[in-house]
Design a protein around this motif. Sequence first.
Motif, PDB file in Angstrom:
ATOM      1  N   GLY A   1      39.324  75.884  35.686  1.00 32.65           N
ATOM      2  CA  GLY A   1      39.111  77.299  35.384  1.00 32.65           C
ATOM      3  C   GLY A   1      40.409  78.008  35.074  1.00 32.65           C
ATOM      4  O   GLY A   1      40.481  78.824  34.143  1.00 32.65           O
ATOM      5  N   ALA A   2      41.459  77.708  35.839  1.00 25.79           N
ATOM      6  CA  ALA A   2      42.759  78.324  35.593  1.00 25.79           C
ATOM      7  C   ALA A   2      43.358  77.845  34.273  1.00 25.79           C
ATOM      8  O   ALA A   2      43.901  78.643  33.492  1.00 25.79           O
ATOM      9  CB  ALA A   2      43.712  78.009  36.748  1.00 25.79           C
ATOM     10  N   VAL A   3      43.243  76.542  34.003  1.00 25.57           N
ATOM     11  CA  VAL A   3      43.771  75.990  32.745  1.00 25.57           C
ATOM     12  C   VAL A   3      43.013  76.569  31.558  1.00 25.57           C
ATOM     13  O   VAL A   3      43.613  76.998  30.564  1.00 25.57           O
ATOM     14  CB  VAL A   3      43.665  74.445  32.764  1.00 25.57           C
TER      15      VAL A   3
ATOM     16  N   HIS B   1      34.908  82.312  28.752  1.00 22.27           N
ATOM     17  CA  HIS B   1      34.105  82.314  29.977  1.00 22.27           C
ATOM     18  C   HIS B   1      34.718  83.187  31.065  1.00 22.27           C
ATOM     19  O   HIS B   1      35.919  83.491  31.038  1.00 22.27           O
ATOM     20  CB  HIS B   1      33.944  80.887  30.495  1.00 22.27           C
ATOM     21  N   ASN B   2      33.890  83.570  32.009  1.00 24.67           N
ATOM     22  CA  ASN B   2      34.338  84.345  33.160  1.00 24.67           C
ATOM     23  C   ASN B   2      34.993  83.374  34.143  1.00 24.67           C
ATOM     24  O   ASN B   2      34.374  82.915  35.104  1.00 24.67           O
ATOM     25  CB  ASN B   2      33.137  85.056  33.800  1.00 24.67           C
ATOM     26  N   THR B   3      36.258  83.060  33.887  1.00 24.86           N
ATOM     27  CA  THR B   3      36.945  82.066  34.716  1.00 24.86           C
ATOM     28  C   THR B   3      37.218  82.590  36.127  1.00 24.86           C
ATOM     29  O   THR B   3      37.393  81.797  37.045  1.00 24.86           O
ATOM     30  CB  THR B   3      38.257  81.614  34.055  1.00 24.86           C
ATOM     31  N   ALA B   4      37.250  83.919  36.289  1.00 26.01           N
ATOM     32  CA  ALA B   4      37.391  84.465  37.645  1.00 26.01           C
ATOM     33  C   ALA B   4      36.203  84.048  38.502  1.00 26.01           C
ATOM     34  O   ALA B   4      36.360  83.722  39.690  1.00 26.01           O
ATOM     35  CB  ALA B   4      37.500  85.987  37.591  1.00 26.01           C
TER      36      ALA B   4
ATOM     37  N   GLY C   1      50.609  67.098  36.254  1.00 25.86           N
ATOM     38  CA  GLY C   1      49.591  66.048  36.244  1.00 25.86           C
ATOM     39  C   GLY C   1      48.213  66.589  35.924  1.00 25.86           C
ATOM     40  O   GLY C   1      47.443  65.962  35.185  1.00 25.86           O
ATOM     41  N   TYR C   2      47.887  67.766  36.471  1.00 28.92           N
ATOM     42  CA  TYR C   2      46.584  68.368  36.193  1.00 28.92           C
ATOM     43  C   TYR C   2      46.430  68.713  34.717  1.00 28.92           C
ATOM     44  O   TYR C   2      45.367  68.521  34.121  1.00 28.92           O
ATOM     45  CB  TYR C   2      46.400  69.631  37.038  1.00 28.92           C
ATOM     46  N   PHE C   3      47.494  69.256  34.131  1.00 29.15           N
ATOM     47  CA  PHE C   3      47.426  69.605  32.708  1.00 29.15           C
ATOM     48  C   PHE C   3      47.230  68.356  31.861  1.00 29.15           C
ATOM     49  O   PHE C   3      46.501  68.378  30.863  1.00 29.15           O
ATOM     50  CB  PHE C   3      48.690  70.359  32.274  1.00 29.15           C
TER      51      PHE C   3
END
Length: 298
Positions: free
Chosen positions: A263-265, A239-242, A195-197
Amino acid sequence: MNSPLVLGSLPYALGVVMFGLGLSLTWADFRRVGQYPKAAVVALVCQVVVLPGVCFGVVWGLGVPGELAVGLVLVAASPGGPTANLFSHLFGGNVALNITLTAVNSVLIVVTLPIWVNLAVGFFLPGGGSLGLQVDKLQQVFLMVLGPVAVGMVVRGVGPRVAAGLKVPVRVLSVVVLVAVIFAVLYGERGNLAGYFVLVGGAALVFNVVSLLVGYGVPRLTGVDHAAATAAGFEIGIHNTALAITVALSPGLLDSAEIAIPGAVYGVIMFFTAAVFGWVITRGQSSASSLSARWAKR
């Protein structure tokens, strides 16, 4: 996502990434803005002002709901990092400019990131209350971002040989840490992942592609050379997603797994789009050089 192990390890994971950045920095990297004034100013304006605004438009236009919209704006407001430098190196970018942009923006985001996040919370979560990054939380952001960078710079200044020996292992570890953080977030939310995707995946992809194109295209339109524009493209598109995930999940900051999801996606998507982008601009530059050489022979 409330795993004490993951939440407790996030600041250390981000610390590894930022320490690795510090190992590659000297004070000359901050002063180098004067060597590339046009490229640096154009890239920083795109990165700090234009693209977060574009992200607002993307998530609003595509109807991304509440906290997911805030999460993608958080990604947009985060700086580049070691991964951007790596892609720039692989595809012929001006890595020195990458390092300079990362250095300057890592300082600027202590102020700009809370501004964009608070604007997003106010716009997409009008009843969000205290969810935004308040003034009393800026010290935590400052320490998380700049503390490890400063330590890395000190290590390089005091022991350049030690720093040189650590640079590659820490860079590899930074990539491993980034992948691990992304995996932890996605695994923790695996029940809602599909669902998030659906809700944010398309917006993340659109924003990522736009970021890469704007990051490369705007500098080129202003007369910046190909290598510098390539550096800007990767710096703005990767981007620095961490950092974004850590700010989203940290109990003292936003404390929201849903805000961490974009951020994870984005962290998954950007590796593939950056590789395709690098291949396209490299081929385009090669074709342009070949065409110029043919005209020169006539």
